[in-house]
Design an enzyme around this catalytic site. Structure first.
Site, PDB file in Angstrom:
ATOM      1  N   GLU A  85      -7.044  18.999  -7.290  1.00 24.85           N
ATOM      2  CA  GLU A  85      -8.179  18.279  -6.721  1.00 24.85           C
ATOM      3  C   GLU A  85      -7.862  17.833  -5.308  1.00 24.85           C
ATOM      4  O   GLU A  85      -6.704  17.596  -4.956  1.00 24.85           O
ATOM      5  CB  GLU A  85      -8.528  17.064  -7.596  1.00 24.85           C
ATOM      6  N   CYS A 109       4.718   8.704 -13.475  1.00 19.43           N
ATOM      7  CA  CYS A 109       4.574   7.252 -13.316  1.00 19.43           C
ATOM      8  C   CYS A 109       3.560   6.740 -14.345  1.00 19.43           C
ATOM      9  O   CYS A 109       2.552   7.390 -14.617  1.00 19.43           O
ATOM     10  CB  CYS A 109       4.111   6.904 -11.905  1.00 19.43           C
ATOM     11  N   SER A 212       5.746   4.437  -1.965  1.00 18.08           N
ATOM     12  CA  SER A 212       5.114   3.783  -3.104  1.00 18.08           C
ATOM     13  C   SER A 212       6.151   2.916  -3.799  1.00 18.08           C
ATOM     14  O   SER A 212       7.050   3.428  -4.464  1.00 18.08           O
ATOM     15  CB  SER A 212       4.577   4.835  -4.075  1.00 18.08           C
ATOM     16  N   CYS A 334      -7.076   6.620  -5.822  1.00 15.30           N
ATOM     17  CA  CYS A 334      -5.639   6.819  -6.000  1.00 15.30           C
ATOM     18  C   CYS A 334      -5.278   6.806  -7.472  1.00 15.30           C
ATOM     19  O   CYS A 334      -5.669   5.913  -8.213  1.00 15.30           O
ATOM     20  CB  CYS A 334      -4.865   5.689  -5.336  1.00 15.30           C
TER      21      CYS A 334
HETATM   22  N1  SAH Z   1       3.351  11.142  -5.401  1.00 10.69           N
HETATM   23  C1  SAH Z   1       3.122  10.415  -4.211  1.00 10.69           C
HETATM   24  C2  SAH Z   1       1.772  10.660  -3.590  1.00 10.69           C
HETATM   25  C3  SAH Z   1       0.600  10.787  -4.521  1.00 10.69           C
HETATM   26  S1  SAH Z   1       0.138   9.323  -5.387  1.00 10.69           S
HETATM   27  C4  SAH Z   1       3.355   8.930  -4.449  1.00 10.69           C
HETATM   28  O1  SAH Z   1       3.524   8.535  -5.598  1.00 10.69           O
HETATM   29  O2  SAH Z   1       3.399   8.190  -3.479  1.00 10.69           O
HETATM   30  C5  SAH Z   1      -0.726   8.427  -4.104  1.00 10.69           C
HETATM   31  C6  SAH Z   1      -0.702   6.927  -4.285  1.00 10.69           C
HETATM   32  O3  SAH Z   1      -1.520   6.534  -5.409  1.00 10.69           O
HETATM   33  C7  SAH Z   1       0.672   6.366  -4.561  1.00 10.69           C
HETATM   34  O4  SAH Z   1       0.911   5.232  -3.757  1.00 10.69           O
HETATM   35  C8  SAH Z   1       0.581   6.002  -6.014  1.00 10.69           C
HETATM   36  O5  SAH Z   1       1.508   5.048  -6.394  1.00 10.69           O
HETATM   37  C9  SAH Z   1      -0.851   5.519  -6.121  1.00 10.69           C
HETATM   38  N2  SAH Z   1      -1.369   5.390  -7.473  1.00 10.69           N
HETATM   39  C10 SAH Z   1      -1.055   6.105  -8.560  1.00 10.69           C
HETATM   40  N3  SAH Z   1      -1.758   5.680  -9.637  1.00 10.69           N
HETATM   41  C11 SAH Z   1      -2.543   4.670  -9.199  1.00 10.69           C
HETATM   42  C12 SAH Z   1      -3.523   3.828  -9.841  1.00 10.69           C
HETATM   43  N4  SAH Z   1      -3.819   3.947 -11.121  1.00 10.69           N
HETATM   44  N5  SAH Z   1      -4.151   2.902  -9.078  1.00 10.69           N
HETATM   45  C13 SAH Z   1      -3.863   2.780  -7.757  1.00 10.69           C
HETATM   46  N6  SAH Z   1      -2.972   3.543  -7.115  1.00 10.69           N
HETATM   47  C14 SAH Z   1      -2.310   4.476  -7.828  1.00 10.69           C
HETATM   48 FE1  SF4 Z   2       3.476  11.707  -9.269  1.00  5.17          FE
HETATM   49 FE2  SF4 Z   2       2.778   9.955  -7.330  1.00  5.17          FE
HETATM   50 FE3  SF4 Z   2       1.437  10.027  -9.672  1.00  5.17          FE
HETATM   51 FE4  SF4 Z   2       3.937   9.104  -9.621  1.00  5.17          FE
HETATM   52  S1  SF4 Z   2       2.150   8.201  -8.584  1.00  5.17           S
HETATM   53  S2  SF4 Z   2       3.107  10.530 -11.128  1.00  5.17           S
HETATM   54  S3  SF4 Z   2       4.857  10.407  -8.080  1.00  5.17           S
HETATM   55  S4  SF4 Z   2       1.537  11.644  -8.144  1.00  5.17           S
END
Ligand code: SAH
Ligand code: SF4
Length: 341
Positions: A85, A109, A212, A334
């Protein structure tokens, strides 16, 4: 689209050099999605290009638009099957594209829908840069003349686990002859693959880095983000200090506020202490974002609690901004990208 291959094609077929400029104009400025739409090219050349080259390296499966915000999400199918996406949004005056760097993500995560998917494969530089070209085409159709100004690597996947292709994609996207998006308008977000920070500082110093963080306690961070067992906060700190020494440029610390999980006064104090222990702490800027509903572990806090968090950090002389989430009604915010049909 791999423009180098087009250049080779023009050369090996002894076509006049201006053909290349017509192609460039048609694809990267006018945003045509089919070779036959580039009317400056003779028919036989349109056909030859059509036979040999796809403009985009995936097919569109589904396009959604948000009713709440100026946000669009596209579900794309790569030619070997996996789906990804990508999101286009206009949070203020400028259009931003959120790109995926992997199909799925291996890091799992707890609060992220992409992590729940598991990992399919890395994307190529072409598949990454084509996501932006796709939105460029969309803008020329729907908002003629408007352009993508910013790119964030915040879609599916961990960009620093696909560093070589991500770097190539940044070079393609910022190339003057292609989409010409300045590196200062490109941001890479990482869960903390710290052994790549030095590469970023040396090879892509103008690109913005976002880390992050989400928790300043090692044990708790490991529960939220299993990758913390490999790159823990001490390793991250060491590599980030080195990064800041090589590249004195503001780094963003992303902190997703998960209600009851990482937003107690003790969590805030620990975060503040961690940041203020940096030599170059003035270069660290916290972006707070209320957790979006994505998994059962993702509990959204009241927005007032997020503002209170920011205020508490400011009292410790730490720069903090509350970031608004866009596109949650179409699961484009996000952590919500899951490439579901
Ligand atoms: N893998 C990388 C980039 C993609 S995630 C990373 O983890 O940084 C992009 C951002 O979205 C990251 O800062 C991540 O922590 C955040 N994110 C993931 N799940 C989320 C959620 N449920 N609510 C808000 N932000 C979230
Ligand atoms: Fe992967 Fe970023 Fe999502 Fe963690 S927050 S599972 S590193 S995409």
């Amino acid at each position: 689209m791999d423009f180098i291959k087009i250049k080779d094609f023009v050369k090996t077929n002894n076509l006049p050099a201006y053909r290349l400029n017509q192609i460039r104009q048609g694809i990267f400025v006018d945003g045509f999605a089919a070779w036959r739409d580039i009317k400056t090219l003779p028919k036989n050349l349109q056909e030859a290009l059509n036979k040999n080259f796809k403009i985009l390296s995936f097919d569109l499966v589904k396009l959604q638009s948000s009713k709440l915000d100026k946000v669009y999400k596209a579900l794309l199918k790569l030619y070997d099957g996996p789906k990804i996406e990508t999101v286009l949004m206009k949070p203020g005056k400028f259009w931003s594209v959120c790109v995926s760097s992997q199909a799925g993500c291996p890091l799992g995560c707890a609060f992220c829908a992409t992590g729940k998917l598991g990992f399919k494969r890395n994307l190529t530089a072409e598949e990454i840069s084509d996501q932006v070209l796709f939105w460029h085409q969309f803008l020329q159709k729907e908002f003629k003349g408007e352009r993508v100004s910013n790119i964030v690597f915040m879609g599916m996947g961990e960009p620093l686990l696909n560093y070589v292709e991500v770097k190539k994609a940044v070079e393609i996207l910022s190339n003057k002859d292609y989409l010409n998006i300045g590196k200062r308008h490109i941001s890479i977000s990482t869960s903390g693959i710290a052994d790549k920070f030095e590469n970023l500082a040396k090879e892509l110093p103008q690109v913005n880095l976002a880390l992050s963080l989400h928790n300043a306690d090692n044990k708790e961070r490991s529960t939220l983000m299993p990758i913390n067992r490999k790159y823990n906060l001490d390793i991250i700190k060491q590599e980030l200090e080195n990064y800041l020494k090589l590249n004195a440029r503001e780094v963003f610390l992303e902190y997703t506020v998960i209600d009851g999980e990482n937003n107690s006064p003790a969590h805030i104090r620990k975060l503040g202490k961690w940041i203020n222990s940096f030599k170059d702490n003035y270069l660290l800027h916290v972006n707070l974002i209320a957790c979006n509903p994505a998994t059962s572990k993702a509990k959204t806090p009241p927005i007032a609690a997020v503002y209170a968090f920011a205020e508490a950090l400011e009292k410790m002389n730490i720069k903090a901004t509350v970031r608004k989430s866009l596109g949650s009604d179409i699961s484009a915010a996000c952590g919500q990208l899951a490439a579901k049909n």
